[in-house]
Design an enzyme around this catalytic site. Structure first.
Site, mmCIF file in Angstrom:
data_model
loop_
_atom_site.group_PDB
_atom_site.id
_atom_site.type_symbol
_atom_site.label_atom_id
_atom_site.label_comp_id
_atom_site.label_asym_id
_atom_site.label_seq_id
_atom_site.Cartn_x
_atom_site.Cartn_y
_atom_site.Cartn_z
ATOM 1 N N HIS A 1 -0.572 0.760 -10.306
ATOM 2 C CA HIS A 1 -1.441 -0.037 -9.285
ATOM 3 C C HIS A 1 -2.100 -1.108 -10.162
ATOM 4 C CE1 HIS A 1 -3.719 0.145 -5.130
ATOM 5 N NE2 HIS A 1 -3.445 -1.046 -5.472
ATOM 6 N N ARG B 1 0.873 -1.152 0.244
ATOM 7 C CA ARG B 1 0.093 0.059 0.090
ATOM 8 C C ARG B 1 0.973 1.376 0.105
ATOM 9 N NH1 ARG B 1 -3.246 -2.198 -2.078
ATOM 10 N NH2 ARG B 1 -5.349 -2.565 -1.782
ATOM 11 N N GLU C 1 -2.879 8.680 -5.686
ATOM 12 C CA GLU C 1 -3.261 7.684 -6.976
ATOM 13 C C GLU C 1 -4.158 8.533 -7.652
ATOM 14 O OE1 GLU C 1 -3.657 3.732 -6.225
ATOM 15 O OE2 GLU C 1 -1.574 3.480 -5.432
#
Length: 319
Positions: A277, A229, A258
């Site tokens: 991601h 994460r 993000e």
């Protein structure tokens, strides 16, 4: 009658498998704008997530009892509200182990063998090799957050004759590792590692766990890989460590913010690999594993064994 709302796109075969697993249930497939709000109010089981789950299915009077997340990471979900409503949440932990571990190892190879730099140079026709290249063979990898994904990374690393250090909160054994350290010995693992692979979930304990002091104890020749994460890393400290040569490079699939802003300094760093991601992205096999997990849990739920659901989230631990 139990209502099941499947918000993920399933194949016709997968939809039929859900119907056979719950022949007496009312099943609604598809995440579509025309899916009526009433479906969210009536749903007892939801596979997947979208904004209307929170705005409708988590409100007073709704019938929701169980959510099967399509993702391993659940820190973006309203965990406090789910707990308050007494709703069970199961995540997809383990489902993405193969794809995420492949991304982590690809980054390790891409950085150590100079492939990342070569791809950059290819755009401009520059014939240039990094000053130093490394080999994974015989190196040491520290896997921080050694769950299912960590076990896969360790298994692949052993094929490269690497020494594997697993860092686990429990400190419990992991057959794929040469040694297991409790999290209190994280700095020891960082000092020994040629590659640090972070696979931690985001919790109160792990937020910004990787900061300036942690990067300072790593080898200057070591590479930092983050497929866990983004917020487990203090980004500005990582950027500084890279700029000052405190570590050799980084492979990052997750970020505090993000999408990563287009003007962020990480984009321009030659010793960094960035992916959007997608390490745990929905491959065909991941989709198959997720549906298999859901069907297994659905059988338990409908047979009155909800307490035995696989990957049941502990709201106190946040994972």
């Amino acid at each position: 009658m139990t209502t099941i709302l499947c918000l993920q796109e399933l194949t016709s075969e997968q939809q039929e498998a859900v119907r056979q697993a719950a022949p007496e249930a009312s099943i609604i497939f598809g995440r579509k704008p025309e899916t009526e709000d009433q479906a969210f109010r009536e749903a007892e089981i939801i596979l997947g997530w979208d904004a209307r789950v929170k705005s409708i299915a988590l409100q007073e009077g709704a019938k929701l009892r169980w959510v099967q997340s399509w993702s391993s990471g659940i820190d973006s979900l309203p965990l406090d509200l789910l707990e308050e409503r007494g709703i069970m949440l199961t995540d997809a932990s383990g489902v993405h182990a193969r794809s995420v571990s492949e991304t982590a190892v690809a980054m390790m190879l891409g950085l150590s063998r100079g492939i990342a730099a070569a791809v950059r140079n290819q755009r401009t026709g520059l014939w240039e090799s990094p000053d130093t290249l490394a080999e994974m063979n015989g190196g040491t990898v520290a896997i921080v957050g050694a769950g299912e994904i960590g076990r896969e990374v360790a298994r692949i690393a052993r094929a490269f004759d690497m020494r594997v250090i697993a860092v686990r909160r429990s400190g419990g054994p992991m057959p794929e590792a040469d040694v297991v350290y409790e999290t209190s010995r994280l700095d020891d693992a960082l000092r020994e590692a040629d590659y640090v692979v972070n696979i931690l979930p985001l919790t109160g304990e792990t937020q910004h766990l990787f900061h300036a002091e942690r990067f300072a104890v790593m080898k200057r020749t070591a590479y930092f890989i983050n497929v866990g994460r983004g917020a487990t890393v203090r980004t500005e400290d990582l950027v500084e460590a890279l700029n000052k040569g405190m570590i050799a490079g980084a492979g990052l699939d997750v970020f505090e913010q993000e999408p990563l802003p287009a003007d962020h300094p990480l984009w321009a760093m030659p010793n960094v690999i960035l992916t959007p991601h997608n390490a745990g992205g929905l491959t065909v096999r991941n989709g198959e594993r997720l549906v298999k997990l859901f069907l297994s849990n659905l059988e338990l739920y409908l047979s009155g064994h909800a307490a035995d659901l696989r990957n049941l989230v502990d709201y106190k631990k946040r994972y």
